[in-house]
Motif scaffolding. Sequence first.
Motif, short mmCIF file in Angstrom:
data_model
loop_
_atom_site.label_atom_id
_atom_site.label_comp_id
_atom_site.label_asym_id
_atom_site.label_seq_id
_atom_site.Cartn_x
_atom_site.Cartn_y
_atom_site.Cartn_z
N ARG A 114 0.82 -1.23 0.10
CA ARG A 114 -0.12 -0.07 0.17
C ARG A 114 0.89 1.21 -0.17
O ARG A 114 0.74 2.25 -0.71
N GLU A 115 1.73 1.28 1.09
CA GLU A 115 2.62 2.77 0.98
C GLU A 115 3.48 2.79 -0.11
O GLU A 115 3.71 3.79 -0.84
N VAL A 116 4.03 1.58 -0.73
CA VAL A 116 4.71 1.97 -2.03
C VAL A 116 4.03 2.17 -3.09
O VAL A 116 4.30 2.94 -3.86
N SER A 117 2.97 1.54 -3.35
CA SER A 117 2.03 1.93 -4.37
C SER A 117 1.32 3.25 -4.39
O SER A 117 1.41 4.19 -5.33
N GLN A 118 1.17 4.08 -2.88
CA GLN A 118 0.73 5.13 -3.01
C GLN A 118 1.97 6.32 -3.57
O GLN A 118 1.64 7.18 -4.14
N PHE A 119 3.23 5.86 -2.80
CA PHE A 119 4.32 6.67 -3.39
C PHE A 119 4.49 6.57 -4.68
O PHE A 119 4.90 7.65 -5.53
N ALA A 120 4.61 5.48 -5.38
CA ALA A 120 4.60 5.23 -6.89
C ALA A 120 3.60 6.05 -7.79
O ALA A 120 3.97 6.67 -8.70
N ASN A 121 2.47 6.13 -7.28
CA ASN A 121 1.28 7.12 -7.86
C ASN A 121 1.83 8.50 -7.78
O ASN A 121 1.60 9.25 -8.86
N ILE A 122 2.23 8.91 -6.64
CA ILE A 122 2.70 10.30 -6.28
C ILE A 122 3.75 10.60 -7.21
O ILE A 122 3.77 11.64 -8.07
N LEU A 123 4.72 9.73 -7.56
CA LEU A 123 5.66 9.78 -8.24
C LEU A 123 5.30 10.16 -9.91
O LEU A 123 5.82 11.05 -10.57
N LYS A 124 4.58 9.30 -10.16
CA LYS A 124 3.97 9.02 -11.42
C LYS A 124 3.30 10.72 -11.82
O LYS A 124 3.22 11.14 -13.06
N SER A 125 2.43 10.97 -10.89
CA SER A 125 1.78 12.29 -10.96
C SER A 125 2.55 13.44 -11.04
O SER A 125 2.21 14.55 -11.65
N GLY A 127 5.18 13.22 -12.89
CA GLY A 127 5.63 13.32 -14.18
C GLY A 127 7.06 12.13 -14.19
O GLY A 127 7.61 12.04 -15.09
N VAL A 128 7.30 11.51 -13.20
CA VAL A 128 8.46 10.43 -13.24
C VAL A 128 7.96 9.38 -14.29
O VAL A 128 6.89 8.76 -14.00
N ARG A 129 8.78 8.95 -14.94
CA ARG A 129 8.63 7.88 -16.03
C ARG A 129 9.70 7.04 -15.99
O ARG A 129 10.78 7.24 -15.37
N LYS A 130 9.66 5.79 -16.53
CA LYS A 130 10.50 4.51 -16.56
C LYS A 130 11.80 5.39 -17.28
O LYS A 130 11.89 6.07 -18.04
N ILE A 154 7.90 1.89 -10.64
CA ILE A 154 7.53 2.26 -11.97
C ILE A 154 8.41 2.23 -12.86
O ILE A 154 8.32 3.03 -13.87
N GLY A 155 9.51 1.56 -12.63
CA GLY A 155 10.49 1.53 -13.74
C GLY A 155 11.49 2.77 -13.57
O GLY A 155 12.39 3.14 -14.33
N ALA A 156 11.20 3.69 -12.49
CA ALA A 156 12.33 4.93 -12.37
C ALA A 156 13.52 4.19 -11.81
O ALA A 156 13.73 3.33 -11.27
N VAL A 157 14.63 4.96 -11.68
CA VAL A 157 15.90 4.45 -11.42
C VAL A 157 16.20 5.46 -10.18
O VAL A 157 16.08 6.59 -10.01
N HIS A 158 16.36 4.76 -9.01
CA HIS A 158 16.80 5.46 -7.79
C HIS A 158 18.42 5.86 -7.72
O HIS A 158 19.07 4.78 -7.95
N SER A 159 18.62 6.74 -7.13
CA SER A 159 20.17 7.18 -6.82
C SER A 159 19.85 7.72 -5.14
O SER A 159 19.78 8.78 -5.04
N VAL A 160 20.31 6.69 -4.50
CA VAL A 160 20.28 7.22 -2.86
C VAL A 160 21.81 7.78 -2.76
O VAL A 160 22.67 7.27 -2.85
N ARG A 180 15.76 15.13 -11.76
CA ARG A 180 14.69 16.18 -11.57
C ARG A 180 13.80 16.28 -10.40
O ARG A 180 13.50 17.25 -9.92
N VAL A 181 13.79 15.03 -9.49
CA VAL A 181 13.12 14.90 -8.55
C VAL A 181 13.95 14.29 -7.34
O VAL A 181 14.66 13.49 -7.32
#
Length: 632
Positions: A114-125, A127-130, A154-160, A180-181
């Motif tokens: 649930r937490e990850v899906s919510q966060f993923a939808n926020i990132l999509k909104s 404009g974060v894309r694959k 969502i196929g985005a690449v994280h850089s921690v 960008r984000v």
Amino acid sequence: MEKNDAKPKWYEPSREVTEQANVKEYDQLYRYSIENREAFWAEQANQLSWYKKWDKVLDDQQAPFYNWFVGGRTNIILNAIDRHLKSATRNKLAVIWEGEPGDSRTFSYHALNREVSQFANILKSMGVRKGDVVTIYMPQIPEQLFAMLACAKIGAVHSVVYGGFSHEALADRINDANSRVVITADGGYRRGKVVEMKSVVNKAMELSPTMEICITVKRTGIDVYMENDRDYWLHDLKSLPIASNKCETEEMDASDMLFLLYTSGSTGRPKALVHTHGGYSVYTATTHRMVFDIKPEDRYWCAADPGWITGHSYIVYGPLINGSTIMLYEGAPNHPYPDRWWKMVEKYGINILYTSPTAIRGLMRFGDSWPNRNDISSLRLLGSVGEPINAEAWSWFHRAVGRGNCPIMDTWWQTETGGFIIAPLPITPLKPGSATKPFFGNELAIVDDAGKEVPDGEEGNLVIKSPWPGLAKSVFNDPQRFVDTYWSKYKEQGWYHTGDSAKKDEDGYYWIIGRNDDVIKVSGYRLGSAEIEGIMATHPAIVEAAAIALPHQLKGNAIHITAVLKSTYKPTKELEHELMVHMEEHLGKIARPEAIVFAEALPKTRSGKIMRRLLKSRALGLPDGDLSTMEE
Ligand code: PRX
């Protein structure tokens, strides 16, 4: 500090450990894995879910850019979350988190999704894309994990970026990755104090032209500056309809990028290693399952920072793929008292504890009474990583924490390798200070500069002779640097050059001595001499500087600087202090030098390279060695 090559004493694993071990035999399976490497890895990959299985296990046509599970379709989230939702694991705890002030939160796999899906939808909104790179700069709170997993989903690449780095180091990494984000928090808790993070991000954003959006988690409630249309609170976004609980996991190619992780090398600026969805999933899950002997009921704690590779592979991905319950803790091991860790082991019933020699030495100095006053008998296995573990620390960990019953998995690996390369299994007889033998599928050797194997017991360069699925795919945006750094020294042989020197003993056990290049390991953190020297040279008093590593009781190594001052500056204590603060401000606290000495000039070769080896041998009172290349 005791030397690793003191006469080894064997520790045979107990029957209790060997009887329940997931892998009961090493030699035969190792031989099988070498003779049938692709079959071995296909068997491991078959234990995971795939949208579509691979057509070919390994494509080495473009070596050293190896492609594993070619044609396979997956997403690491398919294995780390989605498949667990269809089994009883759905209601199992995925994450137990404790904040330094003592607050705690837990998440089942269902809640994690649930937490990850919510966060993923926020990132999509947003404009974060694959394929987009999202930078994460956070304290150790559950949202750090959710942010990483949401990107992957969502196929985005994280850089921690490690939360202890300065705003400049952060900005460098944002700019190199064209990110960008950024996701951050107002701050986090460490040793009873708030460590500010959003204010660091704000300063970094001023230096980062690509940065458009910052999402901030409210952790501490401190005042932070937020700018319209750039800054968003996560809790505000979560209350909007966009943050729905449902989000499809993006189907990825096995070789698609999962994350970037910056690490220091011997030259130049830190580079970003690229890890992928397919091979990395298989490698982290297999190594974690076999070495830490994971059982469904285990509570597993890797006390690293998610900002480094250990956190990526063995807090987040390997354990979640294996459906483990993971422990996360925000703060310092000795806050408010030196038994903070042992209290949590007792409170949550931790079975496996994986940490670093620096942390072990740090807790060892407070003595046995602190672990003794807690019931830590739930511990079954211990682990160590990041630097060689000295015999004294090994013995204390084994005796005072493991009560003599818990084998210590000393795991040798690197950011580049994605997962363990040398590590024992719980059934392996141990020698304190040795990471023991190669993990399955890996062929290693200790060789001289020409590539000739050195006799047993002699020091040489550690190389990996064969590819493995966890190997990084490349250096982000700089494939040539990948080739030059790791594959040029033994180009003809096609071997991976680790940069470590090591010995192998007559039993085939590997003993890591340390880096043989200009990488400095301070408390297990990896920094580059060139990087440190570059920052020193930005101080107005400095003409040039050399950074070397010298042994340190607690940190393993500490940074020592030799600096040449401009003629208008005097070598004073005040200036030394100012230079130390300069390093902290420009790179981070971990880069604070132990000592700075001032010199008239630096020893150099005729081609102008700083002879760091000479500085080191002089500091240690050792002979100078070969000085034939030294300039007059
Ligand atoms: O020198 C070795 C040391 O850490 C280096 C890799 O650093 P990094 O990429 O930051 O990854 C650290 C965590 C995997 C290696 O080249 N190192 C790592 N593990 C050990 C070690 N040295 C001795 N023993 C280990 N178990």
